[in-house]
Write a protein that holds these residues in place. Structure first.
Motif, PDB file in Angstrom:
ATOM      1  N   VAL A  48       1.275  -1.164  -0.724  1.00 24.32           N
ATOM      2  CA  VAL A  48       0.311  -0.226   0.125  1.00 24.32           C
ATOM      3  C   VAL A  48       1.252   1.172   0.151  1.00 24.32           C
ATOM      4  O   VAL A  48       0.579   2.181  -0.616  1.00 24.32           O
ATOM      5  CB  VAL A  48      -0.557  -0.214   0.939  1.00 24.32           C
ATOM      6  N   GLY A  49       1.639   1.009   1.218  1.00 25.97           N
ATOM      7  CA  GLY A  49       3.588   2.558   0.979  1.00 25.97           C
ATOM      8  C   GLY A  49       3.493   2.530  -0.652  1.00 25.97           C
ATOM      9  O   GLY A  49       3.358   3.650  -1.134  1.00 25.97           O
ATOM     10  N   ALA A  50       3.535   1.600  -1.395  1.00 22.65           N
ATOM     11  CA  ALA A  50       4.437   1.833  -2.393  1.00 22.65           C
ATOM     12  C   ALA A  50       3.253   2.136  -3.720  1.00 22.65           C
ATOM     13  O   ALA A  50       3.335   3.419  -4.087  1.00 22.65           O
ATOM     14  CB  ALA A  50       4.705   0.888  -3.134  1.00 22.65           C
ATOM     15  N   ALA A  51       2.009   1.863  -3.340  1.00 23.62           N
ATOM     16  CA  ALA A  51       0.490   2.398  -4.384  1.00 23.62           C
ATOM     17  C   ALA A  51       0.544   4.152  -3.936  1.00 23.62           C
ATOM     18  O   ALA A  51       0.028   5.003  -5.238  1.00 23.62           O
ATOM     19  CB  ALA A  51      -0.501   1.016  -3.999  1.00 23.62           C
ATOM     20  N   LEU A  52       0.551   4.441  -2.920  1.00 20.93           N
ATOM     21  CA  LEU A  52       0.472   5.952  -2.457  1.00 20.93           C
ATOM     22  C   LEU A  52       1.417   6.971  -3.154  1.00 20.93           C
ATOM     23  O   LEU A  52       1.209   7.711  -3.866  1.00 20.93           O
ATOM     24  CB  LEU A  52       0.244   5.674  -0.933  1.00 20.93           C
ATOM     25  N   ALA A  53       3.364   6.088  -2.656  1.00 25.21           N
ATOM     26  CA  ALA A  53       4.040   6.881  -3.409  1.00 25.21           C
ATOM     27  C   ALA A  53       3.362   6.963  -5.205  1.00 25.21           C
ATOM     28  O   ALA A  53       4.044   8.174  -5.683  1.00 25.21           O
ATOM     29  CB  ALA A  53       5.284   6.340  -3.324  1.00 25.21           C
ATOM     30  N   THR A  54       3.404   5.604  -5.962  1.00 25.50           N
ATOM     31  CA  THR A  54       3.065   6.139  -7.082  1.00 25.50           C
ATOM     32  C   THR A  54       1.700   6.700  -7.278  1.00 25.50           C
ATOM     33  O   THR A  54       2.304   7.617  -8.580  1.00 25.50           O
ATOM     34  CB  THR A  54       3.073   4.480  -8.168  1.00 25.50           C
ATOM     35  N   GLU A  55       1.478   6.273  -7.118  1.00 28.21           N
ATOM     36  CA  GLU A  55      -0.783   6.907  -7.652  1.00 28.21           C
ATOM     37  C   GLU A  55      -0.181   9.018  -7.164  1.00 28.21           C
ATOM     38  O   GLU A  55      -0.295   9.603  -8.115  1.00 28.21           O
ATOM     39  CB  GLU A  55      -1.137   7.174  -6.489  1.00 28.21           C
ATOM     40  N   HIS A  56       0.532   9.392  -6.329  1.00 29.01           N
ATOM     41  CA  HIS A  56       0.891  10.666  -6.142  1.00 29.01           C
ATOM     42  C   HIS A  56       2.058  11.721  -7.172  1.00 29.01           C
ATOM     43  O   HIS A  56       2.114  12.543  -7.637  1.00 29.01           O
ATOM     44  CB  HIS A  56       2.005  10.540  -4.559  1.00 29.01           C
ATOM     45  N   LEU A  57       3.097   9.994  -7.142  1.00 31.59           N
ATOM     46  CA  LEU A  57       3.628  10.817  -7.915  1.00 31.59           C
ATOM     47  C   LEU A  57       2.851  10.921 -10.433  1.00 31.59           C
ATOM     48  O   LEU A  57       3.366  11.480 -10.961  1.00 31.59           O
ATOM     49  CB  LEU A  57       5.018   9.936  -8.171  1.00 31.59           C
ATOM     50  N   LEU A  58       2.029   9.488  -9.743  1.00 32.49           N
ATOM     51  CA  LEU A  58       1.154  10.127 -11.054  1.00 32.49           C
ATOM     52  C   LEU A  58       0.861  11.474 -11.341  1.00 32.49           C
ATOM     53  O   LEU A  58       0.360  11.806 -12.700  1.00 32.49           O
ATOM     54  CB  LEU A  58      -0.001   8.890 -11.506  1.00 32.49           C
ATOM     55  N   LEU A  59       0.688  11.906 -10.352  1.00 33.81           N
ATOM     56  CA  LEU A  59      -0.282  12.920 -10.955  1.00 33.81           C
ATOM     57  C   LEU A  59       0.712  14.312 -11.221  1.00 33.81           C
ATOM     58  O   LEU A  59       0.009  15.542 -11.827  1.00 33.81           O
ATOM     59  CB  LEU A  59      -0.725  13.991  -9.309  1.00 33.81           C
ATOM     60  N   THR A  60       2.120  13.893 -11.324  1.00 33.15           N
ATOM     61  CA  THR A  60       3.323  15.028 -11.387  1.00 33.15           C
ATOM     62  C   THR A  60       2.897  15.005 -13.138  1.00 33.15           C
ATOM     63  O   THR A  60       3.573  15.462 -14.044  1.00 33.15           O
ATOM     64  CB  THR A  60       4.346  14.339 -11.811  1.00 33.15           C
ATOM     65  N   ARG A  61       2.128  14.112 -13.958  1.00 31.45           N
ATOM     66  CA  ARG A  61       2.233  13.675 -15.597  1.00 31.45           C
ATOM     67  C   ARG A  61       3.242  13.910 -15.959  1.00 31.45           C
ATOM     68  O   ARG A  61       3.725  14.610 -17.651  1.00 31.45           O
ATOM     69  CB  ARG A  61       0.745  14.982 -15.997  1.00 31.45           C
ATOM     70  N   ARG A  62       4.575  12.761 -15.865  1.00 29.65           N
ATOM     71  CA  ARG A  62       5.441  12.559 -16.519  1.00 29.65           C
ATOM     72  C   ARG A  62       6.039  11.124 -15.942  1.00 29.65           C
ATOM     73  O   ARG A  62       5.063  10.600 -15.533  1.00 29.65           O
ATOM     74  CB  ARG A  62       6.869  13.836 -15.465  1.00 29.65           C
ATOM     75  N   PRO A  63       7.331  10.694 -16.829  1.00 32.20           N
ATOM     76  CA  PRO A  63       7.430   8.810 -16.079  1.00 32.20           C
ATOM     77  C   PRO A  63       7.410   9.042 -14.975  1.00 32.20           C
ATOM     78  O   PRO A  63       8.502  10.280 -14.427  1.00 32.20           O
ATOM     79  CB  PRO A  63       8.355   9.099 -17.460  1.00 32.20           C
ATOM     80  N   VAL A  64       7.289   7.742 -14.889  1.00 33.29           N
ATOM     81  CA  VAL A  64       6.893   7.294 -13.278  1.00 33.29           C
ATOM     82  C   VAL A  64       8.160   7.090 -12.726  1.00 33.29           C
ATOM     83  O   VAL A  64       7.680   5.087 -13.558  1.00 33.29           O
ATOM     84  CB  VAL A  64       5.881   7.038 -12.690  1.00 33.29           C
TER      85      VAL A  64
END
Length: 227
Positions: A48-64
């Protein structure tokens, strides 16, 4: 004279732990990393922690991208890798892990620093990085500082663990906070119950769980504040 042990495992090897419990009849509880169902353990919710981090970075609209650790070594590291991959696959049907995940052999600042040229050789800026742990992320931030790369404008960074040091950086690090104090308390409760402490046997119903997983939270700071 030892009644019980709380152990933070450093590998998947269990022979020495099995000897403690069988030969010496000393109960033990693992903390931070579990070894399947071989021993009782208290862990953070790495997936879940990794999912939270990844979802947050996806909001930057750039390669994650993900800087991952040795996934065959520690189960928590493997779960962070798993959480990242699951989230990326759900967000992008064309997600290619071979082009998005960069592995480091160890989890030190030095390793985070040294992997950055490989990442930048394959990906144009701006990018976002979910890093396996805070210490490795510190190396990423140091590389950015030494090479005049702006954080988070050029590279947004999220770590994992929320170690004490990161609040004192020039660029404060967004990270996944694990409940360290609560994990220690739960491990102590589980160990006391194994030893047969009367109050623990009466009060802690969760001691029947072999692996107890505690929730984590995302702490957003300057390293990923992208408008």
């Amino acid at each position: 004279g030892v009644d019980g042990l709380i152990v933070l495992p450093c590998s998947r090897e269990i022979s020495h732990l099995t000897e403690i419990t069988s030969r010496f009849n000393i109960p033990l509880v693992l903390i931070s990393h579990s070894l399947d169902d071989h021993f009782p353990a208290v862990v953070a919710d790495n997936i879940v922690g990794a999912a939270l981090a990844t979802e947050h970075l996806l909001l930057t609209r750039r390669p994650v991208l993900h800087i991952a650790g040795p996934i065959n070594d520690k189960s928590g590291i493997q779960q962070r890798y798993q959480g990242y991959c699951q989230t990326m696959k759900a967000a992008d049907k064309n997600f290619d892990p071979n082009n998005s995940i960069f592995f480091v052999d160890k989890l030190r600042a030095k390793d985070g620093y040294e992997i950055m040229p490989s990442i930048l050789n394959q990906h144009a800026l701006p990018i976002s990085l979910f890093v396996v742990n805070d210490e490795t992320a510190l190396g990423v931030l140091n590389y950015c500082h030494n090479h005049n790369l702006r954080v988070p404008e050029d590279i947004a960074v999220v770590g994992f663990s929320d170690i004490d040091l990161i609040e004192n950086l020039n660029i404060s690090l967004t990270t996944v906070a694990i409940p360290r104090r609560e994990m220690g308390q739960c491990a102590a409760h589980k160990l006391l119950a194994q030893i047969g402490h009367p109050s623990e046997l009466k009060q802690n119903v969760n001691n029947n769980e072999i692996i107890m997983t505690l929730p984590v939270s995302l702490v957003i700071r300057d390293s990923s504040r992208v408008e």
